[in-house]
Motif scaffolding. Structure first.
Motif, short mmCIF file in Angstrom:
data_model
loop_
_atom_site.label_atom_id
_atom_site.label_comp_id
_atom_site.label_asym_id
_atom_site.label_seq_id
_atom_site.Cartn_x
_atom_site.Cartn_y
_atom_site.Cartn_z
N UNK A 1 -26.66 -9.66 7.00
CA UNK A 1 -26.86 -8.26 7.38
C UNK A 1 -25.66 -7.40 6.97
N UNK A 2 -24.46 -7.93 7.20
CA UNK A 2 -23.26 -7.18 6.85
C UNK A 2 -23.21 -6.91 5.35
N UNK A 3 -23.49 -7.93 4.55
CA UNK A 3 -23.48 -7.77 3.09
C UNK A 3 -24.53 -6.76 2.65
N UNK A 4 -25.69 -6.78 3.30
CA UNK A 4 -26.76 -5.84 2.95
C UNK A 4 -26.36 -4.41 3.28
N UNK A 5 -25.83 -4.20 4.48
CA UNK A 5 -25.46 -2.85 4.91
C UNK A 5 -24.33 -2.28 4.05
N UNK A 6 -23.30 -3.09 3.83
CA UNK A 6 -22.19 -2.62 3.00
C UNK A 6 -22.61 -2.42 1.55
N UNK A 7 -23.41 -3.33 1.05
CA UNK A 7 -23.91 -3.18 -0.33
C UNK A 7 -24.77 -1.94 -0.48
N UNK A 8 -25.60 -1.65 0.53
CA UNK A 8 -26.43 -0.45 0.48
C UNK A 8 -25.57 0.80 0.50
N UNK A 9 -24.51 0.79 1.31
CA UNK A 9 -23.61 1.95 1.36
C UNK A 9 -22.98 2.20 -0.01
N UNK A 10 -22.52 1.12 -0.66
CA UNK A 10 -21.95 1.25 -2.00
C UNK A 10 -23.00 1.78 -2.98
N UNK A 11 -24.22 1.25 -2.89
CA UNK A 11 -25.29 1.67 -3.80
C UNK A 11 -25.62 3.15 -3.63
N UNK A 12 -25.66 3.62 -2.38
CA UNK A 12 -26.00 5.02 -2.13
C UNK A 12 -24.92 5.95 -2.66
N UNK A 13 -23.66 5.61 -2.42
CA UNK A 13 -22.55 6.48 -2.83
C UNK A 13 -22.37 6.46 -4.35
N UNK A 14 -22.30 5.26 -4.92
CA UNK A 14 -22.10 5.15 -6.37
C UNK A 14 -23.33 5.67 -7.11
N UNK A 15 -24.52 5.42 -6.56
CA UNK A 15 -25.74 5.90 -7.19
C UNK A 15 -25.78 7.42 -7.28
N UNK A 16 -25.33 8.09 -6.21
CA UNK A 16 -25.28 9.55 -6.24
C UNK A 16 -24.29 10.04 -7.30
#
Length: 219
Positions: free
Chosen positions: A23-38
């Motif tokens: 869960x931690x890896x998913x949440x942190x990975x999603x945060x990176x994806x959202x920020x870098x994706x933008x």
């Protein structure tokens, strides 16, 4: 081989520890994806052709190569040039950047759907480019994107077992360790499937709720 409930309760704490890492890896990975994706989406809209084309090429290259290869490169190849990362950090960065290239396209589509008049209105009120993005464009562009972004969150969660290849002690890695140590595979592997199924179903229900909520707002 018969199902052993005593063994299930014995291994459950270890699996739960692995599940927390998942869960931690998913949440942190999603945060990176959202920020870098933008950031990638905005860069793709740059009037400087060199920036737009470079970002586009890099995004296509990342999307065109397997996530597992990228994880191996980050964790096993980068140390050869002096960049050493902890397994979880490497996993989060790898998943985050990989999925950022997909979320960037979602952002780009959402931004392009904002009427041109909104940009003109922002300029007419003397808003800076930064203020226009923060106060006018993104608040209108992001809500329709939420269902698509949530889908990528679910997909990322289901790909976390790949992190076991770089020694992250997530759910799948813990289950394999238990199975190999005890020569019992049915209980740990079944429980892994149950964990992923339950969270995926909860995520799907949440996604449907978001879609219905957005539909009501749109009406």
């Amino acid at each position: 081989m018969e199902w052993d409930w005593d063994f299930v309760w014995q291994i459950m704490p270890t699996l739960l520890e692995g599940f927390k890492i998942t869960l931690l890896a998913t949440i942190l990975g999603a945060a990176v994806a959202m920020i870098v994706g933008l950031a990638l989406a905005i860069a793709r809209r740059s009037p400087v052709a060199g920036i737009s084309r470079t970002v586009g090429f890099v995004s296509e290259f990342i999307r065109g190569t397997p996530l597992l290869v990228q994880l191996y490169f980050i964790f096993y190849v980068l140390p050869d040039i002096g960049i050493r990362l902890a397994p979880l950090v490497a996993g989060v960065i790898g998943m985050g950047i990989h999925y950022a290239t997909y979320t960037a396209e979602v952002y780009r589509a959402g931004i392009e759907n904002v009427p041109r008049g909104q940009w003109e209105a922002a300029k007419a009120t003397n808003l800076s480019t930064r203020q226009a993005w923060i106060h006018v464009i993104l608040p209108q562009a992001i809500p329709p994107m939420i269902p698509a972004l949530a889908n990528y969150f679910i997909a990322m969660f289901k790909e976390t077992p790949l992190l076991s290849a770089i020694t992250v002690l997530e759910l799948m890695n813990q289950a394999k360790s238990i199975a190999n140590s005890n020569y019992r595979y049915i209980e740990p592997m079944t429980l892994v499937g149950v964990f992923f199924l339950v969270i995926s179903l909860i995520s799907v229900v949440g996604l449907r709720w978001l879609e219905e909520r957005y539909a009501r707002m749109d009406d």
